[in-house]
Design a protein around this motif. Structure first.
Motif, PDB file in Angstrom:
ATOM      1  N   ASP A 368       0.851  -1.190   0.000  1.00  0.00           N
ATOM      2  CA  ASP A 368       0.000   0.000   0.000  1.00  0.00           C
ATOM      3  C   ASP A 368       0.885   1.238   0.000  1.00  0.00           C
ATOM      4  OD1 ASP A 368      -2.310  -1.501   0.083  1.00  0.00           O
ATOM      5  OD2 ASP A 368      -2.293  -1.595   2.282  1.00  0.00           O
ATOM      6  N   VAL A 369       0.392   2.302  -0.674  1.00  0.00           N
ATOM      7  CA  VAL A 369       1.188   3.529  -0.750  1.00  0.00           C
ATOM      8  C   VAL A 369       0.401   4.686  -0.133  1.00  0.00           C
ATOM      9  CG1 VAL A 369       2.506   2.819  -2.765  1.00  0.00           C
ATOM     10  CG2 VAL A 369       0.353   4.027  -3.076  1.00  0.00           C
ATOM     11  N   THR A 370       1.139   5.617   0.436  1.00  0.00           N
ATOM     12  CA  THR A 370       0.578   6.858   0.983  1.00  0.00           C
ATOM     13  C   THR A 370       1.376   8.027   0.421  1.00  0.00           C
ATOM     14  OG1 THR A 370       0.004   5.695   3.022  1.00  0.00           O
ATOM     15  CG2 THR A 370      -0.045   8.096   3.083  1.00  0.00           C
ATOM     16  N   PHE A 371       0.659   9.109   0.042  1.00  0.00           N
ATOM     17  CA  PHE A 371       1.301  10.275  -0.557  1.00  0.00           C
ATOM     18  C   PHE A 371       1.326  11.431   0.446  1.00  0.00           C
ATOM     19  CE2 PHE A 371      -0.201   7.739  -4.074  1.00  0.00           C
ATOM     20  CZ  PHE A 371       0.783   7.867  -5.052  1.00  0.00           C
ATOM     21  N   TYR A 372       2.444  12.151   0.467  1.00  0.00           N
ATOM     22  CA  TYR A 372       2.595  13.330   1.328  1.00  0.00           C
ATOM     23  C   TYR A 372       3.139  14.481   0.474  1.00  0.00           C
ATOM     24  CZ  TYR A 372       2.260   9.869   5.071  1.00  0.00           C
ATOM     25  OH  TYR A 372       1.854   8.857   5.896  1.00  0.00           O
ATOM     26  N   TRP A 373       2.569  15.683   0.656  1.00  0.00           N
ATOM     27  CA  TRP A 373       2.980  16.866  -0.115  1.00  0.00           C
ATOM     28  C   TRP A 373       3.661  17.879   0.791  1.00  0.00           C
ATOM     29  CZ3 TRP A 373       2.743  16.931  -5.317  1.00  0.00           C
ATOM     30  CH2 TRP A 373       1.864  16.045  -5.961  1.00  0.00           C
ATOM     31  N   THR A 374       4.720  18.509   0.264  1.00  0.00           N
ATOM     32  CA  THR A 374       5.439  19.538   1.017  1.00  0.00           C
ATOM     33  C   THR A 374       5.666  20.752   0.135  1.00  0.00           C
ATOM     34  OG1 THR A 374       7.624  18.678   0.407  1.00  0.00           O
ATOM     35  CG2 THR A 374       6.635  17.847   2.456  1.00  0.00           C
ATOM     36  N   LEU A 375       5.841  21.917   0.783  1.00  0.00           N
ATOM     37  CA  LEU A 375       6.229  23.155   0.102  1.00  0.00           C
ATOM     38  C   LEU A 375       7.402  23.746   0.871  1.00  0.00           C
ATOM     39  CD1 LEU A 375       6.004  25.553  -1.816  1.00  0.00           C
ATOM     40  CD2 LEU A 375       4.159  26.464  -0.396  1.00  0.00           C
ATOM     41  N   LYS A 376       8.502  23.916   0.169  1.00  0.00           N
ATOM     42  CA  LYS A 376       9.732  24.452   0.784  1.00  0.00           C
ATOM     43  C   LYS A 376      10.151  23.607   1.977  1.00  0.00           C
ATOM     44  CE  LYS A 376       8.360  29.121  -0.591  1.00  0.00           C
ATOM     45  NZ  LYS A 376       7.912  30.457  -0.138  1.00  0.00           N
ATOM     46  N   GLY A 377       9.948  22.299   1.876  1.00  0.00           N
ATOM     47  CA  GLY A 377      10.396  21.373   2.912  1.00  0.00           C
ATOM     48  C   GLY A 377       9.441  21.208   4.071  1.00  0.00           C
ATOM     49  N   GLN A 378       8.309  21.974   4.081  1.00  0.00           N
ATOM     50  CA  GLN A 378       7.363  21.890   5.183  1.00  0.00           C
ATOM     51  C   GLN A 378       6.068  21.236   4.705  1.00  0.00           C
ATOM     52  OE1 GLN A 378       8.160  22.739   8.341  1.00  0.00           O
ATOM     53  NE2 GLN A 378      10.199  23.175   7.497  1.00  0.00           N
ATOM     54  N   PRO A 379       5.460  20.370   5.537  1.00  0.00           N
ATOM     55  CA  PRO A 379       4.198  19.730   5.126  1.00  0.00           C
ATOM     56  C   PRO A 379       3.127  20.778   4.845  1.00  0.00           C
ATOM     57  CG  PRO A 379       5.103  18.664   7.087  1.00  0.00           C
ATOM     58  CD  PRO A 379       5.924  19.889   6.865  1.00  0.00           C
ATOM     59  N   ILE A 380       2.327  20.543   3.797  1.00  0.00           N
ATOM     60  CA  ILE A 380       1.232  21.456   3.451  1.00  0.00           C
ATOM     61  C   ILE A 380       0.042  21.141   4.346  1.00  0.00           C
ATOM     62  CG2 ILE A 380      -0.397  22.127   1.651  1.00  0.00           C
ATOM     63  CD1 ILE A 380       1.752  21.547  -0.411  1.00  0.00           C
ATOM     64  N   ASP A 381      -0.456  22.169   5.035  1.00  0.00           N
ATOM     65  CA  ASP A 381      -1.648  22.020   5.873  1.00  0.00           C
ATOM     66  C   ASP A 381      -2.848  22.429   5.024  1.00  0.00           C
ATOM     67  OD1 ASP A 381      -3.718  22.112   7.700  1.00  0.00           O
ATOM     68  OD2 ASP A 381      -2.445  22.844   9.325  1.00  0.00           O
ATOM     69  N   PHE A 382      -3.571  21.443   4.505  1.00  0.00           N
ATOM     70  CA  PHE A 382      -4.651  21.727   3.563  1.00  0.00           C
ATOM     71  C   PHE A 382      -5.816  22.469   4.221  1.00  0.00           C
ATOM     72  CE2 PHE A 382      -2.299  18.249   1.635  1.00  0.00           C
ATOM     73  CZ  PHE A 382      -2.215  18.656   0.313  1.00  0.00           C
ATOM     74  N   GLU A 383      -5.969  22.352   5.520  1.00  0.00           N
ATOM     75  CA  GLU A 383      -7.083  23.016   6.196  1.00  0.00           C
ATOM     76  C   GLU A 383      -6.791  24.474   6.486  1.00  0.00           C
ATOM     77  OE1 GLU A 383      -8.077  20.830   9.657  1.00  0.00           O
ATOM     78  OE2 GLU A 383      -8.754  19.047   8.560  1.00  0.00           O
ATOM     79  N   LYS A 384      -5.511  24.872   6.499  1.00  0.00           N
ATOM     80  CA  LYS A 384      -5.153  26.235   6.890  1.00  0.00           C
ATOM     81  C   LYS A 384      -4.646  27.073   5.729  1.00  0.00           C
ATOM     82  CE  LYS A 384      -3.973  25.118  11.678  1.00  0.00           C
ATOM     83  NZ  LYS A 384      -2.925  25.183  12.734  1.00  0.00           N
ATOM     84  N   GLU A 385      -4.768  26.596   4.503  1.00  0.00           N
ATOM     85  CA  GLU A 385      -4.213  27.323   3.370  1.00  0.00           C
ATOM     86  C   GLU A 385      -5.264  28.109   2.600  1.00  0.00           C
ATOM     87  OE1 GLU A 385      -1.251  27.943   2.605  1.00  0.00           O
ATOM     88  OE2 GLU A 385      -0.226  26.662   4.039  1.00  0.00           O
ATOM     89  N   GLY A 386      -6.410  28.360   3.219  1.00  0.00           N
ATOM     90  CA  GLY A 386      -7.408  29.239   2.620  1.00  0.00           C
ATOM     91  C   GLY A 386      -8.006  28.722   1.335  1.00  0.00           C
ATOM     92  N   GLY A 387      -8.052  27.402   1.123  1.00  0.00           N
ATOM     93  CA  GLY A 387      -8.661  26.841  -0.063  1.00  0.00           C
ATOM     94  C   GLY A 387      -7.795  26.868  -1.301  1.00  0.00           C
ATOM     95  N   HIS A 388      -6.527  27.294  -1.171  1.00  0.00           N
ATOM     96  CA  HIS A 388      -5.639  27.335  -2.337  1.00  0.00           C
ATOM     97  C   HIS A 388      -5.160  25.935  -2.729  1.00  0.00           C
ATOM     98  CE1 HIS A 388      -5.276  31.704  -2.706  1.00  0.00           C
ATOM     99  NE2 HIS A 388      -5.248  31.751  -1.379  1.00  0.00           N
ATOM    100  N   PHE A 389      -5.054  25.014  -1.756  1.00  0.00           N
ATOM    101  CA  PHE A 389      -4.497  23.688  -2.017  1.00  0.00           C
ATOM    102  C   PHE A 389      -5.559  22.611  -1.817  1.00  0.00           C
ATOM    103  CE2 PHE A 389      -0.870  26.271  -0.699  1.00  0.00           C
ATOM    104  CZ  PHE A 389       0.044  25.997  -1.705  1.00  0.00           C
ATOM    105  N   GLU A 390      -5.524  21.604  -2.677  1.00  0.00           N
ATOM    106  CA  GLU A 390      -6.411  20.444  -2.528  1.00  0.00           C
ATOM    107  C   GLU A 390      -5.664  19.205  -3.003  1.00  0.00           C
ATOM    108  OE1 GLU A 390     -10.741  18.655  -4.009  1.00  0.00           O
ATOM    109  OE2 GLU A 390     -10.047  20.619  -4.690  1.00  0.00           O
ATOM    110  N   SER A 391      -5.694  18.153  -2.183  1.00  0.00           N
ATOM    111  CA  SER A 391      -5.078  16.874  -2.546  1.00  0.00           C
ATOM    112  C   SER A 391      -6.152  15.969  -3.140  1.00  0.00           C
ATOM    113  CB  SER A 391      -4.450  16.223  -1.313  1.00  0.00           C
ATOM    114  OG  SER A 391      -3.880  14.976  -1.657  1.00  0.00           O
ATOM    115  N   ILE A 392      -5.882  15.472  -4.354  1.00  0.00           N
ATOM    116  CA  ILE A 392      -6.849  14.641  -5.073  1.00  0.00           C
ATOM    117  C   ILE A 392      -6.231  13.268  -5.300  1.00  0.00           C
ATOM    118  CG2 ILE A 392      -8.257  14.416  -7.155  1.00  0.00           C
ATOM    119  CD1 ILE A 392      -8.054  17.480  -7.438  1.00  0.00           C
TER     120      ILE A 392
END
Length: 862
Positions: A368-392
Motif C-alpha cells: 500500500d502507498v501513501t502520498f505526502y505533499w510539502t512546500l519548501k520542505g514543510q508539510p502542506i496544511d490543507f485546512e489552513k491554506e485558505g482553499g488554495h491547495f487540494e489533494s486529489i
C-alpha cells in the motif's frame, strides 16, 4: 552516671565596685594609668577569699620593657564556622600597646579586637584563616612578642555517595565514596554491619570498593565510613545480584520485516537474562554464516547489506545462559524498490492562475502507498491554506495536488513523498510565480525647496516580470490619504531610482512613498519616507467669499473665508483688509495678524447706515505680501430695529398654552431678523422673564409648558444682528383651568357605570354643551362614542377583555382635551367599583366581586 565525671565550662567573673566586666580566663589584669585610682579589694568568685590590692602612693616604680605574662596556646584548634578568641596580656611601664599580625598574611577583615586589644576575635572562622598569628607588646622601653599557630579543622562531608546497584552474576562491581574534611578523612567498608576485609575478589583502595565476578554471596547492604579525628559519617547502598533465564519482550516475538532490494536491514535480538545471554542466529535450520554482507553486531543484532531475494526467509535468534535459553523469529520479505514520477518539473505561472501537480508511484503490487505533499520542505496544511491547495487521489498509485488562485507566497519547490511499508521515495518540482512587483526600498529625501523634493529609492523586486514604471505619491496633513504627485521626469521608468516631485505647496510637511508597476500589475507601496517640510514662500492664495455681515450702527463688518494652512506658505501669516467708500480713491488698510481670523469690524461714528464700501482682502507672511481678493461692494450696518411691535394680544389656548400675536411697522432702517417674546408670572419680576425667539416675519407664537389657571404677562420686541429694538407694551392672559377629575366607575356584569365632576368654564370660555365617552377594546384602533349632557354614562362591555375609556367635554368650539385613559377588565358576572383614595378587595359572598379603586386624572385643558 555512676563511674563518670561531669565536666562543665568554668565561667569567671570579677567584681570591682559595682562594675561587672567579663574575662576570657580566670586571670584579672590591671593596668594602672593614674595614681588617683583608689585601693580596693577584688574577689574571684570561685572558692577564693578576697585578695586585697593596695596602691602605695610613696612607692617608686621604674620604667621597664614589656613582658607578656599571658598568651594564647602555641597551637589553637577550631572547627570551621566557629568563633576563635586569642588572648595576650603584657606588663610594662609605661603601659604597653598590644598589636596583632598574621605572619605571611593578613588578619581577616571580619576580625575584632576586644579588651583593650588584648583579645583577637575571629567569627565564622574558615580554612584560609588558619596560620601563624603574632601578638606584640611595645612601649618606649622596648617590645616583646608571642607567636602561635591557628589550625582550623572541618568534619568529614560527603562529595560523592553510593547508589543502590543491580548486577548480573559474574559482572564486576566498583563503588566509590568521596568525602572532604581537614584532616583528610580515611575510609572503611562494612557489609551488613560487619567490617569488610580485602579478599581474592575484593579490593579497597582510598574509598573505592571493587568486587570481581560478583555472585549471590556478594548481595547485601554495604556501608562506607569516612572519618577523621573530629568526626565520622556513613553512606549506605544495597547490592542485588540478578539471576534469570533469557526472555524476549513481546514486541520482539515473530516480527515481519519488509524491505526493498539493495536496502540494509537490521534484525534486532535483545534477550533479557542474567547473566547476559550469548546470542546465535539461524536462517531456517541452518546457522547464519557471517560474510561481507551479513554480520552479527556487538549488541546481538543481525545486519544484512544490499538485500536481495535470496535473503528472504525466517531468521531465528537464540539467547542462552546457565539458567536456560529462549528464541525469537523474524520473517524477512524483499520487494522491488518503489519509483516516483512528479510532473511538471518546472512551471512558470502568473498570480491568480491554477495548476495541478501529478505524483505517480510505480511499486510492488502487494504494498500500500501513501502520498505526502510539502512546500519548501514543510508539510502542506490543507485546512489552513485558505482553499488554495487540494489533494486529489484519483487512483491507488497516483495523487494530484491542485493549486488554485496561486499567490506569490506559493512559489517554491514542491515535494511529493511516497511511503510504503518497505520504503519511502520523494521527488520535487519547482513553481515560479510571476506577480506585481514588491515594495521598493527605503525612500530618501535628498533635497527640498519651496515646491520640489528630490527623492531616491532602492529597486523593488520584479517578481519575475520586469518593472515598467514607478509612481511617486505624497501625503500631507491636508490631503485625503496618499495622492500621486507630478514629477520630473513625467514618466519614471523601471530602471530609474530617483526623481523630483514638483508643484508642492510651500511650508507643508510631506511624506513620500514609491509604488512599482510591471505588466502583471501594481505592487505594494514602499515604507513612507521621513516627514519633511518644504521651504517658506510668499503667499499665492487670496481669501475668497469676501462679503459683509450685519453689525451695529456705524459699523462696517467685513467677512471672508480664511485661507487654509495648506496655502499660507510660511510663518507669520495674516490678512490685509483694504476698504474705501464707494467712489473715492484712497484705500484704508488694516492688518489682521491672526491666521484664523474670518472678519474685521471697522467702526466710524460718521458713517451713516447702509453706506456702500469697496472692499478687498489680501494676505501676507514673513516672506512678503501676497495677492488681494477681487473687489466687492458691501454696506455698513443698518442698525438695530427702531420700532416696537404693535397690537400685541395674548389668548389662552389650553391649560398649558397661550397664543401671543403682534404686528410690526415696516421701516427703512433696522430691519428685524425676528422677534423675541418675554413672559413671566404675575407674582414674578420682569427681570426673571423667560424668552422665546422667532425668525423672519412670523407674527405669532404659541407658548407651551405653562402652568394651569395662572396669570402671565408678555412683552414683544424685534431684533437683528445689530441688537434689540424697543419692547412692546405689556399684555396679560390666564391659562385655562384644569379638566374634571374624580372619575368614578362601577362595573356590573357587561356594563360599566361611569361618573365625573362637571367641567366649569371660565368667564371667557363658551358653555359646555355635553360630554363624549370614547371606549374600545385593547388591541383595536377604532373607538365607539357615547354622547351625554350629564356628567355620567353607562358603557356597555359586551366582550371579555380589557377596555380603554376616556372622556372629552365639547362646546361650540369643538371637543376639549381628553382625560387620562382608564383600563377596565371585563369579567362575566363581576362587579368592580373605583373611587378616590382607596382600593378595597371584598371577600366574595357569591359569584360577584366588588373592587373600589382610586383613579386620579391629571389636569388637562378642555
Amino acid at each position: 552516671k555512676k563511674g563518670c565525671w561531669n565536666f562543665v565550662r568554668i565561667i569567671y567573673s570579677w567584681v570591682v565596685f559595682n562594675e561587672f566586666p567579663s574575662f576570657e580566663t580566670g586571670n584579672l589584669y590591671i593596668i594602672l594609668k593614674s595614681k588617683h585610682q583608689i585601693s580596693c579589694s577584688y574577689i574571684c568568685l570561685y572558692l577564693v577569699p578576697p585578695t586585697p590590692l593596695t596602691l602605695l602612693n610613696d612607692g617608686v616604680m621604674g620604667e621597664y620593657e614589656p613582658k607578656i605574662e599571658v598568651h594564647f596556646p602555641f597551637t589553637v584548634t577550631a572547627a570551621k564556622g566557629t568563633t576563635v578568641k586569642m588572648e595576650c596580656f603584657a606588663l610594662g611601664n609605661p603601659v604597653p600597646t598590644i598589636t596583632w599580625m598574621k605572619v605571611n598574611g593578613y588578619i581577616p577583615s571580619k576580625a575584632r579586637l576586644r579588651k583593650s586589644q588584648a583579645v583577637l576575635e575571629i567569627p565564622n572562622v574558615q580554612l584560609d584563616d588558619a596560620g601563624l598569628y603574632e601578638c606584640r607588646a611595645e612601649n618606649s622601653r622596648g617590645k616583646n612578642s608571642f607567636r602561635g599557630q591557628l589550625q582550623v579543622y572541618t568534619y568529614p562531608h560527603w562529595v560523592e555517595k553510593l547508589n543502590d546497584t543491580q548486577l548480573d552474576s559474574g559482572s564486576p562491581l566498583q563503588w566509590e565514596c568521596k568525602a572532604t574534611g581537614k584532616p583528610r578523612p580515611t575510609y572503611r567498608w562494612l557489609k551488613n554491619g560487619v567490617s569488610l576485609l580485602p579478599q581474592n575478589r575484593i579490593e579497597m583502595v582510598n574509598g573505592v570498593l571493587m568486587i570481581h565476578n560478583v555472585n549471590q554471596s556478594d548481595a547485601g547492604m554495604y556501608q562506607c565510613l569516612a572519618e577523621n579525628k573530629y568526626g565520622a559519617i556513613f553512606a549506605s547502598a544495597e547490592l542485588k545480584i540478578l539471576a534469570s533465564a533469557p526472555t524476549f519482550a513481546l514486541n520482539q516475538m515473530k516480527k515481519t520485516i519488509i524491505i526493498t532490494k539493495d536496502q540494509e536491514v537490521i534484525i534486532e535480538c535483545k534477550p533479557q537474562g542474567s547473566p547476559k545471554p550469548t546470542i546465535s542466529w539461524k536462517k531456517g535450520d541452518k546457522a547464519v554464516r557471517e560474510n561481507k554482507r551479513i554480520a552479527i553486531l556487538p549488541d546481538g543484532s543481525l545486519r544484512i547489506l544490499n538485500a536481495s531475494k535470496s535473503d528472504e526467509g525466517k531468521y531465528v535468534c537464540q539467547g542462552e545462559n546457565v539458567f536456560g535459553s529462549a528464541e525469537t523469529i523474524a520473517s524477512v520479505s524483499v520487494k522491488e524498490p518503489t519509483r516516483i514520477e512528479l510532473t511538471p518539473k518546472r512551471t512558470e505561472l502568473t498570480v491568480g492562475e491554477s495548476i495541478v501537480l501529478n505524483c505517480k508511484a510505480i511499486h510492488d503490487a502487494s504494498l500500500d502507498v501513501t502520498f505526502y505533499w510539502t512546500l519548501k520542505g514543510q508539510p502542506i496544511d490543507f485546512e489552513k491554506e485558505g482553499g488554495h491547495f487540494e489533494s486529489i487521489r484519483a487512483q491507488a498509485s497516483s495523487a494530484d495536488l491542485m493549486i488554485r488562485n496561486i499567490l506569490l507566497m506559493h512559489a517554491g519547490r514542491y515535494g511529493c513523498r511516497v511511503q510504503t511499508t518497505a520504503d519511502s521515495v520523494s521527488d520535487e518540482a519547482e513553481l515560479l510565480v510571476r506577480g506585481p512587483p514588491g515594495p521598493p526600498g527605503i525612500v530618501i529625501v535628498e533635497d527640498i525647496t519651496e515646491s520640489t523634493a528630490t527623492l531616491s529609492w532602492s529597486p523593488a523586486s520584479d517578481n519575475h516580470s520586469p518593472i515598467s514604471s514607478y509612481n511617486l505619491q505624497a501625503r500631507s496633513p491636508f490631503s485625503l490619504g496618499w495622492q500621486t504627485v507630478k514629477t520630473i521626469p513625467e514618466i519614471i521608468t523601471g530602471d530609474m531610482e530617483s526623481a523630483m516631485a514638483v508643484d508642492l505647496n510651500p511650508w507643508v510637511e510631506y511624506e513620500f512613498r514609491v509604488v512599482a508597476t510591471n505588466p502583471i500589475g501594481t505592487g505594494d507601496p514602499s515604507t513612507p519616507s521621513r516627514m519633511i517640510r518644504t521651504n517658506e514662500a510668499v503667499p499665492k492664495t487670496a481669501p475668497t467669499n469676501v462679503s459683509g455681515r450685519s453689525g451695529r450702527r456705524h459699523e462696517l463688518v467685513i467677512a471672508w473665508e480664511p485661507v487654509s494652512e495648506e496655502f499660507q506658505n510660511g510663518e507669520g501669516f495674516g490678512y490685509l483688509v483694504a476698504f474705501r467708500p464707494n467712489g473715492t480713491r484712497g484705500w484704508k488698510e488694516k492688518m489682521v495678524t491672526s491666521s484664523e481670523a474670518s472678519k474685521f469690524i471697522y467702526r466710524d461714528e460718521s458713517v451713516p447706515p447702509l453706506t456702500p464700501f469697496e472692499v478687498k482682502v489680501g494676505v501676507y507672511n514673513n516672506k512678503g505680501d501676497g495677492p488681494f481678493s477681487q473687489i466687492v461692494v458691501i454696506c455698513s450696518a443698518e442698525g438695530e430695529p427702531s420700532a416696537a411691535p404693535t397690537d400685541v394680544k395674548a389668548t389662552s389656548v389650553s391649560v398649558s398654552e397661550i397664543l401671543v400675536a403682534w404686528k410690526h411697522i415696516k421701516e427703512s432702517l433696522g430691519r428685524p431678523q425676528g422677534f423675541e417674546v418675554g413672559y413671566w408670572k404675575d407674582m414674578e419680576q420682569e427681570d426673571a422673564a423667560e424668552t422665546v425667539k422667532t425668525r423672519g416675519n412670523e407674527s405669532s407664537v404659541i407658548l407651551t409648558g405653562l402652568e394651569g389657571n395662572t396669570l402671565y404677562h408678555f412683552r414683544v420686541r424685534a431684533y437683528n444682528g445689530a441688537g434689540y429694538g424697543p419692547p412692546s407694551s405689556e399684555v396679560s392672559a390666564t391659562t385655562k383651568k384644569s379638566p374634571p377629575s374624580n372619575l368614578r366607575w362601577e362595573q356590573q356584569g357587561s356594563q360599566l357605570s361611569l361618573g365625573w365632576e362637571p367641567v366649569r368654564p371660565l368667564a371667557n370660555e363658551s358653555e359646555v354643551m355635553g360630554y363624549k365617552v370614547f371606549y374600545r377594546q385593547e388591541g383595536h384602533s377604532n373607538s365607539q362614542v357615547i354622547e351625554t349632557q350629564k356628567p355620567q354614562a353607562v358603557v356597555p362591555l359586551p366582550d371579555a377583555g380589557v377596555y380603554i375609556i376616556e372622556v372629552r367635554a365639547y362646546s361650540e368650539g369643538g371637543d376639549g382635551t381628553a382625560s387620562s385613559q382608564i383600563r377596565v377588565p371585563s369579567y362575566s358576572g363581576g362587579k368592580i367599583t373605583s373611587a378616590q383614595s382607596t382600593l378595597h378587595t371584598l371577600s366574595p359572598s357569591s359569584s360577584s366581586v366588588t373592587l373600589l379603586l382610586a383613579l386620579m386624572i391629571p389636569s388637562t385643558s378642555w
